[in-house]
Structures are given as C-alpha cells and as structure tokens.
Write a protein that holds these residues in place. Structure first.
Motif, PDB file in Angstrom:
ATOM      1  N   PRO A 187      12.260   8.605  33.636  1.00  0.00           N
ATOM      2  CA  PRO A 187      12.717   7.290  33.184  1.00  0.00           C
ATOM      3  C   PRO A 187      11.620   6.515  32.494  1.00  0.00           C
ATOM      4  O   PRO A 187      10.432   6.686  32.774  1.00  0.00           O
ATOM      5  N   ARG A 188      12.024   5.628  31.591  1.00  0.00           N
ATOM      6  CA  ARG A 188      11.078   4.749  30.913  1.00  0.00           C
ATOM      7  C   ARG A 188      11.096   3.379  31.588  1.00  0.00           C
ATOM      8  O   ARG A 188      12.013   3.044  32.311  1.00  0.00           O
ATOM      9  N   GLY A 189      10.066   2.602  31.332  1.00  0.00           N
ATOM     10  CA  GLY A 189      10.043   1.240  31.827  1.00  0.00           C
ATOM     11  C   GLY A 189       9.707   1.091  33.288  1.00  0.00           C
ATOM     12  O   GLY A 189       9.952   0.039  33.878  1.00  0.00           O
ATOM     13  N   VAL A 190       9.172   2.124  33.911  1.00  0.00           N
ATOM     14  CA  VAL A 190       8.786   2.020  35.315  1.00  0.00           C
ATOM     15  C   VAL A 190       7.362   1.473  35.403  1.00  0.00           C
ATOM     16  O   VAL A 190       6.622   1.457  34.423  1.00  0.00           O
ATOM     17  N   THR A 191       6.959   1.024  36.576  1.00  0.00           N
ATOM     18  CA  THR A 191       5.641   0.423  36.753  1.00  0.00           C
ATOM     19  C   THR A 191       4.593   1.503  37.041  1.00  0.00           C
ATOM     20  O   THR A 191       4.923   2.656  37.336  1.00  0.00           O
ATOM     21  N   HIS A 192       3.316   1.104  36.990  1.00  0.00           N
ATOM     22  CA  HIS A 192       2.244   2.069  37.254  1.00  0.00           C
ATOM     23  C   HIS A 192       2.271   2.555  38.701  1.00  0.00           C
ATOM     24  O   HIS A 192       1.721   3.608  39.021  1.00  0.00           O
ATOM     25  N   HIS A 193       2.953   1.797  39.572  1.00  0.00           N
ATOM     26  CA  HIS A 193       3.060   2.212  40.974  1.00  0.00           C
ATOM     27  C   HIS A 193       3.929   3.469  41.127  1.00  0.00           C
ATOM     28  O   HIS A 193       3.887   4.132  42.157  1.00  0.00           O
ATOM     29  N   ASP A 194       4.724   3.757  40.090  1.00  0.00           N
ATOM     30  CA  ASP A 194       5.641   4.893  40.171  1.00  0.00           C
ATOM     31  C   ASP A 194       4.992   6.227  39.792  1.00  0.00           C
ATOM     32  O   ASP A 194       5.597   7.281  39.976  1.00  0.00           O
ATOM     33  N   ALA A 195       3.797   6.174  39.261  1.00  0.00           N
ATOM     34  CA  ALA A 195       3.159   7.397  38.754  1.00  0.00           C
ATOM     35  C   ALA A 195       3.018   8.475  39.822  1.00  0.00           C
ATOM     36  O   ALA A 195       3.129   9.673  39.532  1.00  0.00           O
ATOM     37  N   HIS A 196       2.827   8.073  41.068  1.00  0.00           N
ATOM     38  CA  HIS A 196       2.544   9.052  42.130  1.00  0.00           C
ATOM     39  C   HIS A 196       3.739   9.927  42.453  1.00  0.00           C
ATOM     40  O   HIS A 196       3.576  11.063  42.896  1.00  0.00           O
ATOM     41  N   TRP A 197       4.954   9.427  42.244  1.00  0.00           N
ATOM     42  CA  TRP A 197       6.112  10.250  42.583  1.00  0.00           C
ATOM     43  C   TRP A 197       6.793  10.873  41.362  1.00  0.00           C
ATOM     44  O   TRP A 197       7.487  11.889  41.490  1.00  0.00           O
TER      45      TRP A 197
END
Length: 263
Positions: free
Chosen positions: A38-48
């Motif tokens: 998905p696009r538009g996610v935050t940098h916190h989402d990178a780990h998963w």
C-alpha cells in the motif's frame, strides 16, 4: 507458522489486517490487482511491510490466486464498495475542498458508463462467494476458516443494495460446508495513524460528534436515533479483533461493532 491470505490486503482495512497478522506471528499473503504494498503508510509501518508476501490476483479469476489458498489456515475477504459510483473512494480520501469532494461523493454515476463487475452484488457478494468456494475446493488444511468484512448497518442516504449485498453474502457463506466463517461488522472506519485534512477525517469527526451528543446529551434514549448514529472504529481496532478471533478460533458467526469496541 499459520498462514493468512488477505484478498484486498493493500486496502484501507486490509493493510491493517496484514499488519496485525504479522505482529501476531502469522505468515501473511496479500492478494491485490497490482500485487504491490500500500501507498501512503507511515514510516512506522516499514517493519511489517517487508514481512508480507505481496501478490497480484484477479478478483474474479480463481486461477490467478487459488495456489495461494492451498496451505492457508484463514482467508480474509477485505474487498468491497460503499457506492457503485467510482468517485467515492477518491473523494473520501481527498484533501481538496470538502464541499466539492462531497458533491462527487454523492453524485450518482452514469448507468450507461458503469464499469463491468462494479455492482454491490458482484463485488460485495459474488466475489466473496467465489473466493470461499475456491478456498474450500483447494485447501489442504484441517478446519479452514474464512473472514468476511461485512458492515454494522446501512447509512442514511446510502442505497439499500449496499447492506443487502453484505447480508446476502453472510447467508450464502454460512451455508458452505467445511468452512468456519466469521462476519466482522465494523461501522465507519478511520486510521489511527492518519490525521490529514481529508473528507474521511471530516466525516469521522462529524460522526463522533453526533455519537457524543446522542450519548451525553440525549442519554441514548431515542431508539431510532440509536440506530442511525453509530460510533466510529479504527481500522487498527477492527484488525486486532479479527486476528484475535483467528488466534482463539472464535469463528461463531457475527463479530459486531459493539463487541469490537467493548472487548
């Protein structure tokens, strides 16, 4: 490691189901048209994000995804349309003029220009049945389970076909033999990590204000109003409750909005 397959795993709710699945220790596969994260996610989402298998598939072509279902312990259908008008998804997530986007949101689509396979019946009901039937035919696991993202109820001004297609899907899915089904019924959803000035956020605040007024000022004493004014819920909360139900084998029919909010 148990495997979860999410049809629509890059969508507004689907990506949070993928995230919750990864965080709970599941092997997660997302099926979308593009096969991209998905696009538009935050940098916190990178780990998963890197832990999900992002695969492309055609919603109405089982041959494009059936091989992903063979070893899946749970399949999630997280695809649906709120309006048959294609403008609404862009309008809801737009940060341009709320008034102009609202006009696009409610403006009926031209029936002569309707995109094939974009009706409530086809997307909200038939695609779920096709996925579930394919899953039953292909699975090699014991006690396969299926999660369908349904809806709490309809909304004022929303075509009745929306909630009708959801309920019809629930009935048809519950009749499939050899499959445990869970029907999650969220209300209006928002993302806890997104606070942009979008129409979705405006609607979220408006609905929350109505719900607060109904409970605080009116004491929830008017049944008709209680049916119309329902609380909002975050995609993270819905995803958590779904994955929690998967982990604990609580596939007993309906997972209501009230249950998700008050657990």
């Amino acid at each position: 490691m148990s495997k979860i397959v999410v049809l629509g795993g890059a969508g507004f709710l689907g990506k949070r189901i993928c995230q919750a699945g990864v965080n709970a220790g599941f092997q997660v596969t997302s099926l979308t048209r593009s096969g991209k994260p998905p696009r538009g996610v935050t940098h916190h989402d990178a780990h998963w994000l890197t832990k999900v298998q992002w695969q492309s598939a055609d919603l109405f072509d089982p041959s494009s995804y059936k091989h992903h279902l063979v070893d899946a312990h749970t399949v999630v259908h997280s695809v649906g349309i709120l309006l048959e008008n294609q403008n609404y998804k862009t309008a809801v997530n737009s940060n341009s003029s709320v008034l102009s986007e609202f006009v696009n949101f409610v403006k009926p689509s031209n029936p002569l220009a309707k995109i094939p396979r974009n009706t409530y019946t086809e997307v909200n009901r038939d695609s779920a049945l096709l996925l579930a039937e394919t899953y039953v035919a292909e699975t090699k696991v014991d006690s396969p389970s299926f999660v369908y993202i349904s809806a709490d109820r309809g909304f004022p001004g929303l075509p009745s076909g929306y909630i009708t297609s959801k309920r019809e899907a629930e009935v048809e899915l519950s009749l499939l033999k050899g499959l445990k089904c869970l029907f999650a019924r969220p209300g209006f959803m928002f993302d806890e990590d997104v606070h942009d000035d979008t129409m979705r956020e405006t609607i979220h605040k408006f609905v929350d204000a109505l719900d607060w007024g109904n409970k605080t000022l009116l004491g929830s004493r008017i049944p008709v109003l209680n049916d119309l004014v329902r609380p909002t819920i975050s995609t993270q909360r819905v995803a958590h409750e779904i994955v929690d139900s998967i982990q604990n084998n609580r596939f007993n029919g309906v997972l209501s909005l009230d249950e998700m909010l008050h657990k």
